[in-house]
Design a protein around this motif. Structure first.
Motif, short mmCIF file in Angstrom:
data_model
loop_
_atom_site.label_atom_id
_atom_site.label_comp_id
_atom_site.label_asym_id
_atom_site.label_seq_id
_atom_site.Cartn_x
_atom_site.Cartn_y
_atom_site.Cartn_z
N LEU A 33 -7.87 4.41 4.59
CA LEU A 33 -8.16 3.10 3.98
C LEU A 33 -7.08 2.72 2.96
N ASP A 34 -6.62 3.70 2.18
CA ASP A 34 -5.54 3.45 1.23
C ASP A 34 -4.27 3.03 1.95
N LEU A 35 -3.97 3.68 3.06
CA LEU A 35 -2.79 3.31 3.85
C LEU A 35 -2.92 1.90 4.40
N LEU A 36 -4.07 1.56 4.91
CA LEU A 36 -4.31 0.21 5.43
C LEU A 36 -4.18 -0.83 4.33
N ASN A 37 -4.71 -0.53 3.15
CA ASN A 37 -4.61 -1.43 2.01
C ASN A 37 -3.15 -1.63 1.60
N THR A 38 -2.39 -0.54 1.57
CA THR A 38 -0.98 -0.62 1.20
C THR A 38 -0.21 -1.47 2.21
N LYS A 39 -0.50 -1.29 3.49
CA LYS A 39 0.16 -2.09 4.53
C LYS A 39 -0.19 -3.57 4.37
N THR A 40 -1.44 -3.85 4.08
CA THR A 40 -1.87 -5.24 3.91
C THR A 40 -1.18 -5.88 2.71
N VAL A 41 -1.12 -5.16 1.60
CA VAL A 41 -0.45 -5.69 0.40
C VAL A 41 1.03 -5.91 0.68
N LEU A 42 1.66 -4.98 1.36
CA LEU A 42 3.08 -5.12 1.69
C LEU A 42 3.31 -6.33 2.59
N ASN A 43 2.46 -6.50 3.59
CA ASN A 43 2.59 -7.68 4.47
C ASN A 43 2.43 -8.98 3.69
N GLN A 44 1.49 -9.01 2.76
CA GLN A 44 1.30 -10.20 1.94
C GLN A 44 2.53 -10.48 1.09
N GLN A 45 3.12 -9.44 0.52
CA GLN A 45 4.31 -9.63 -0.30
C GLN A 45 5.49 -10.11 0.54
N ILE A 46 5.62 -9.59 1.75
CA ILE A 46 6.70 -10.03 2.63
C ILE A 46 6.49 -11.49 3.03
N GLU A 47 5.27 -11.86 3.36
CA GLU A 47 4.98 -13.25 3.71
C GLU A 47 5.27 -14.19 2.54
N GLN A 48 4.88 -13.78 1.34
CA GLN A 48 5.12 -14.60 0.16
C GLN A 48 6.61 -14.75 -0.10
N ALA A 49 7.36 -13.67 0.09
CA ALA A 49 8.81 -13.74 -0.09
C ALA A 49 9.43 -14.67 0.94
N TYR A 50 8.94 -14.63 2.16
CA TYR A 50 9.46 -15.51 3.22
C TYR A 50 9.16 -16.97 2.90
N ILE A 51 7.93 -17.23 2.46
CA ILE A 51 7.56 -18.61 2.10
C ILE A 51 8.41 -19.10 0.93
N SER A 52 8.62 -18.25 -0.06
CA SER A 52 9.46 -18.62 -1.20
C SER A 52 10.89 -18.91 -0.75
N LEU A 53 11.39 -18.11 0.17
CA LEU A 53 12.73 -18.33 0.70
C LEU A 53 12.81 -19.67 1.42
N GLN A 54 11.84 -19.96 2.26
CA GLN A 54 11.84 -21.23 2.99
C GLN A 54 11.78 -22.42 2.02
N ASN A 55 10.93 -22.31 1.01
CA ASN A 55 10.81 -23.38 0.02
C ASN A 55 12.11 -23.58 -0.75
N SER A 56 12.73 -22.49 -1.14
CA SER A 56 13.96 -22.61 -1.93
C SER A 56 15.11 -23.16 -1.08
N VAL A 57 15.14 -22.82 0.20
CA VAL A 57 16.17 -23.38 1.08
C VAL A 57 15.97 -24.88 1.23
N LEU A 58 14.73 -25.30 1.40
CA LEU A 58 14.45 -26.74 1.50
C LEU A 58 14.79 -27.47 0.20
N GLN A 59 14.49 -26.86 -0.92
CA GLN A 59 14.84 -27.46 -2.21
C GLN A 59 16.35 -27.55 -2.36
N TYR A 60 17.06 -26.54 -1.91
CA TYR A 60 18.52 -26.54 -1.97
C TYR A 60 19.09 -27.68 -1.13
N GLU A 61 18.59 -27.84 0.09
CA GLU A 61 19.07 -28.92 0.95
C GLU A 61 18.77 -30.29 0.34
N SER A 62 17.58 -30.42 -0.20
CA SER A 62 17.20 -31.69 -0.84
C SER A 62 18.07 -31.98 -2.06
#
Length: 119
Positions: A33-62
């Motif tokens: 369960l701890d391993l599954l929780n760690t994987k879930t948290v890591l996936n959430q952090q990766i998704e958030q980093a990707y969303i932040s990257l996409q937003n910042s690229v769009l802001q840069y273009e704008s």
């Protein structure tokens, strides 16, 4: 002459072993369960980093487009100033708008670079 007698009860020992086995099974489940929780948290952090990257690229273009448009406007106002059709205050207002767009562009640029490195 003393005589000693020892008696071992296997039922009691068997219960201790069963309890230890059950505790080990529970600990394995908890570790999974701890391993599954760690994987879930890591996936959430990766998704958030990707969303932040996409937003910042769009802001840069704008910001880049906005800076280009403000540069064109500043050039037009500068030409109008040379012709005498506008006053110095309007030129300075447009100049400040252009400078602010440069600042926004630089901030968006470095934000995009940072978010790319984080991702």
């Amino acid at each position: 002459m003393p005589i000693g007698l020892s008696l071992g009860i296997p039922i009691y020992n068997n219960r201790i072993y069963r309890t230890a086995i059950e505790k080990s099974k529970i600990e394995i489940q908890q570790a999974n369960l701890d391993l599954l929780n760690t994987k879930t948290v890591l996936n959430q952090q990766i998704e958030q980093a990707y969303i932040s990257l996409q937003n910042s690229v769009l802001q840069y273009e704008s910001a880049s487009r906005q800076m280009d448009l403000n540069k064109q406007s500043y050039d037009i106002v500068t030409a109008q100033m040379k012709l005498g059709s506008i006053d110095y205050v309007q030129l300075q207002q447009q100049r400040l708008t252009y400078i602010q767009s440069i600042q926004n562009f630089l901030q968006a640029k470095y934000s995009a670079v940072l978010n790319e490195q984080i991702y």
